[in-house]
Design a protein around this motif. Structure first.
Motif, PDB file in Angstrom:
ATOM      1  N   PHE A 138      43.480  38.648  33.342  1.00  0.00           N
ATOM      2  CA  PHE A 138      43.736  38.981  34.744  1.00  0.00           C
ATOM      3  C   PHE A 138      42.425  39.445  35.396  1.00  0.00           C
ATOM      4  CE2 PHE A 138      44.860  42.778  37.452  1.00  0.00           C
ATOM      5  CZ  PHE A 138      45.241  42.057  38.574  1.00  0.00           C
ATOM      6  N   CYS A 139      42.105  38.881  36.560  1.00  0.00           N
ATOM      7  CA  CYS A 139      40.891  39.269  37.282  1.00  0.00           C
ATOM      8  C   CYS A 139      41.229  40.355  38.300  1.00  0.00           C
ATOM      9  CB  CYS A 139      40.272  38.063  37.981  1.00  0.00           C
ATOM     10  SG  CYS A 139      38.940  38.517  39.110  1.00  0.00           S
ATOM     11  N   LYS A 140      40.578  41.515  38.168  1.00  0.00           N
ATOM     12  CA  LYS A 140      40.893  42.636  39.061  1.00  0.00           C
ATOM     13  C   LYS A 140      40.225  42.482  40.425  1.00  0.00           C
ATOM     14  CE  LYS A 140      41.572  46.034  35.432  1.00  0.00           C
ATOM     15  NZ  LYS A 140      40.544  45.819  34.417  1.00  0.00           N
ATOM     16  N   ASN A 141      39.398  41.457  40.560  1.00  0.00           N
ATOM     17  CA  ASN A 141      38.763  41.250  41.860  1.00  0.00           C
ATOM     18  C   ASN A 141      39.606  40.364  42.777  1.00  0.00           C
ATOM     19  OD1 ASN A 141      36.515  41.418  43.777  1.00  0.00           O
ATOM     20  ND2 ASN A 141      36.282  39.247  43.316  1.00  0.00           N
ATOM     21  N   CYS A 142      40.098  39.231  42.237  1.00  0.00           N
ATOM     22  CA  CYS A 142      40.838  38.304  43.120  1.00  0.00           C
ATOM     23  C   CYS A 142      42.307  38.154  42.725  1.00  0.00           C
ATOM     24  CB  CYS A 142      40.154  36.936  43.158  1.00  0.00           C
ATOM     25  SG  CYS A 142      40.349  35.945  41.675  1.00  0.00           S
ATOM     26  N   GLY A 143      42.698  38.713  41.581  1.00  0.00           N
ATOM     27  CA  GLY A 143      44.102  38.642  41.171  1.00  0.00           C
ATOM     28  C   GLY A 143      44.455  37.388  40.386  1.00  0.00           C
ATOM     29  N   PHE A 144      43.451  36.553  40.111  1.00  0.00           N
ATOM     30  CA  PHE A 144      43.698  35.299  39.400  1.00  0.00           C
ATOM     31  C   PHE A 144      44.006  35.559  37.924  1.00  0.00           C
ATOM     32  CE2 PHE A 144      41.736  31.410  37.307  1.00  0.00           C
ATOM     33  CZ  PHE A 144      42.766  30.557  37.643  1.00  0.00           C
ATOM     34  N   ILE A 145      44.877  34.718  37.354  1.00  0.00           N
ATOM     35  CA  ILE A 145      45.233  34.815  35.932  1.00  0.00           C
ATOM     36  C   ILE A 145      44.893  33.494  35.258  1.00  0.00           C
ATOM     37  CG2 ILE A 145      47.188  34.991  34.321  1.00  0.00           C
ATOM     38  CD1 ILE A 145      48.437  36.979  36.384  1.00  0.00           C
TER      39      ILE A 145
ATOM     40  N   THR B  53      34.017  35.616  32.665  1.00  0.00           N
ATOM     41  CA  THR B  53      33.842  35.509  34.113  1.00  0.00           C
ATOM     42  C   THR B  53      35.063  34.818  34.719  1.00  0.00           C
ATOM     43  OG1 THR B  53      31.453  35.385  33.871  1.00  0.00           O
ATOM     44  CG2 THR B  53      32.357  34.543  35.923  1.00  0.00           C
ATOM     45  N   CYS B  54      35.578  35.351  35.818  1.00  0.00           N
ATOM     46  CA  CYS B  54      36.733  34.742  36.479  1.00  0.00           C
ATOM     47  C   CYS B  54      36.362  33.354  36.988  1.00  0.00           C
ATOM     48  CB  CYS B  54      37.199  35.632  37.631  1.00  0.00           C
ATOM     49  SG  CYS B  54      38.423  34.821  38.675  1.00  0.00           S
ATOM     50  N   PRO B  55      37.123  32.325  36.594  1.00  0.00           N
ATOM     51  CA  PRO B  55      36.791  30.962  37.015  1.00  0.00           C
ATOM     52  C   PRO B  55      36.991  30.734  38.525  1.00  0.00           C
ATOM     53  CG  PRO B  55      38.470  30.969  35.266  1.00  0.00           C
ATOM     54  CD  PRO B  55      38.328  32.378  35.751  1.00  0.00           C
ATOM     55  N   SER B  56      37.738  31.642  39.185  1.00  0.00           N
ATOM     56  CA  SER B  56      38.022  31.453  40.607  1.00  0.00           C
ATOM     57  C   SER B  56      37.046  32.183  41.519  1.00  0.00           C
ATOM     58  CB  SER B  56      39.453  31.914  40.927  1.00  0.00           C
ATOM     59  OG  SER B  56      40.352  30.842  40.755  1.00  0.00           O
ATOM     60  N   CYS B  57      36.701  33.439  41.185  1.00  0.00           N
ATOM     61  CA  CYS B  57      35.832  34.201  42.103  1.00  0.00           C
ATOM     62  C   CYS B  57      34.497  34.564  41.476  1.00  0.00           C
ATOM     63  CB  CYS B  57      36.552  35.442  42.621  1.00  0.00           C
ATOM     64  SG  CYS B  57      36.662  36.778  41.399  1.00  0.00           S
ATOM     65  N   LYS B  58      34.307  34.183  40.211  1.00  0.00           N
ATOM     66  CA  LYS B  58      33.034  34.355  39.503  1.00  0.00           C
ATOM     67  C   LYS B  58      32.642  35.818  39.257  1.00  0.00           C
ATOM     68  CE  LYS B  58      32.509  29.898  39.410  1.00  0.00           C
ATOM     69  NZ  LYS B  58      32.714  29.194  38.142  1.00  0.00           N
TER      70      LYS B  58
HETATM   71 ZN   LIG Z   1      38.640  36.473  40.218  1.00  0.00          ZN
END
Ligand SMILES: [Zn+2]
Length: 395
Positions: free
Chosen positions: A52-59, A8-13
């Motif tokens: 890499f998160c394809k939803n918010c771009g966070f790495i 799970t992306c730690p920034s946008c979940k």
């Molecule tokens: Zn994200």
């Protein structure tokens, strides 16, 4: 890129990240230095797998183990030795003082290190400062404003909410924090119903991707942002972004934000589309192999030509560069202008740090420059000693 659906992306979940870069067995902290080569070589290591998160771009380094690093046992980082950097810090402090009318105000810095920047804000605006950092030391920074400054040696948590004054500053800290949304939410809850402005500065991952700067990927940096993913994180945590830009030769991202009750939709020019970031990520993977080959060839040439080679700059970049390339005898010394580092050894490859003065006798023939920003400063110094050398900037 391999898909990691369970992460799970730690920034946008959002669930699902793609892995695109891996480095094994890198020192868990790259800005430390050691008194003996043995300690430096035996320093604990960890793995890096960038997702890499394809939803918010966070790495994020999804292989990161927070328990490996305890900042309470580390010496605070110092950066205030280069004229270029000092000028930048002064300009930034003056900008924040002017924008938020910081005169006689209470300022808090989360992750203040020694407190150099907090001291600047307190000196230039006659402000009062509280610095919170697990590695801070009282009296670590010399300042005319020291009587107006308080230091708390701890990780920031809501128990310190009362110390957050009229302005919150947090520089080069968020990239060390893995649960990014949790951290920004803690700040939001700490502010409560006030409208305290927040300023955060982190390295820009776009430049790392574009330049394939693998020497800027280190274990202690578990979170990597571009303009969009940084702004998205703040919007996700109920902040309105009031300013978003790049600074320090486009190496850093600077965000100013204020808490809001409803999710803000305000976006900024320059925020990268997800498609663009995804393309940069896959291009990085492709070009990384070529870049690695280029440096391996250069190091091989240095070895064959029996050149006396040094690396200039003993910080994190140097440690990542030397560890990733597994440099052994190709480079014998690391030069740094910071006198506190002289004589010490860097983690990983365990090479010794020397002063620029040392070069008068050593007469290097090849100088690898970790941060090309300082190339002019370095050349001037080296040529001033009557040394002619080839320069290999890391670009
Ligand atoms: Zn994200």
């Amino acid at each position: 890129m391999s898909s990691l659906t369970s992460i799970t992306c730690p920034s946008c979940k959002t669930q699902g990240m793609s892995a695109f870069y891996a480095a094994k067995s890198v020192p868990i902290n790259s800005c430390l230095m050691f008194s003996t080569q043995k300690e430096a070589v035996n320093f604990p290591r960890g793995n890096v797998t960038l997702g890499f998160c394809k939803n918010c771009g966070f790495i994020s380094n999804i292989a990161f183990e927070p328990s490996k690093i305890d900042y309470a046992t580390l010496a605070p980082e110092e950066q205030g030795f280069s004229a270029t950097f000092n000028t930048y810090a002064h300009q930034l402090a003056n900008h924040l003082i002017d924008t938020y009318n910081l005169h006689g105000k209470h300022i808090s810095e989360i992750g203040c290190g020694r407190g150099d920047f907090l001291a600047l804000l307190c000196e230039l605006g006659d402000n009062y400062g509280v610095g919170i950092d697990p590695s801070t030391v009282s009296g670590g920074v010399q300042s005319k404003a020291i009587d107006r400054m308080t230091f708390i040696k701890d990780y920031y948590s809501e128990q310190y909410a009362q110390y957050l004054g009229d302005f919150i500053c947090c520089r080069h800290t968020l990239e060390h924090i893995s649960p990014t949304a949790e951290f920004i939410n803690i700040i939001k809850r700490s502010i409560g119903n006030k409208n305290t402005p927040v300023f955060i500065e982190v390295p820009d991952v776009s430049r790392i991707l574009q330049e394939v700067a693998f020497w800027d990927i280190y274990y202690e940096h578990c979170s990597y942002f571009n303009l969009r993913s940084l702004a998205q994180l703040f919007r996700f945590c109920n902040f309105e972004v009031t300013k978003l830009e790049k600074g320090y030769f486009d190496q850093y991202l600077l965000i100013e934000a204020k808490p809001v009750d409803q999710k803000s939709q305000k976006t900024f020019e320059g925020e990268e589309s997800i498609d663009k970031t995804a393309k940069m990520v896959s291009l990085f993977s492709e070009r990384y192999e070529q870049k690695l080959k280029y440096w391996k060839n250069e190091l091989n040439r240095i070895k064959i030509e029996k050149k006396r080679a040094i690396v200039w700059g003993s910080g994190s970049k140097c440690v990542a560069f030397m560890t990733t390339l597994e440099i052994k005898d190709e480079v014998q010394y690391i030069v740094d202008i910071n006198p506190h580092r002289h004589g010490k050894f860097i983690p990983g490859v365990g090479k010794q740090i020397v002063s620029p003065e040392f070069l008068k006798d050593y007469k290097p023939q090849t100088i690898i420059i970790m941060n090309p920003i300082y190339q002019n400063e370095i050349r001037k110094m080296v040529e001033g000693m009557g040394i002619s050398a080839e320069y290999l900037p890391c670009t």
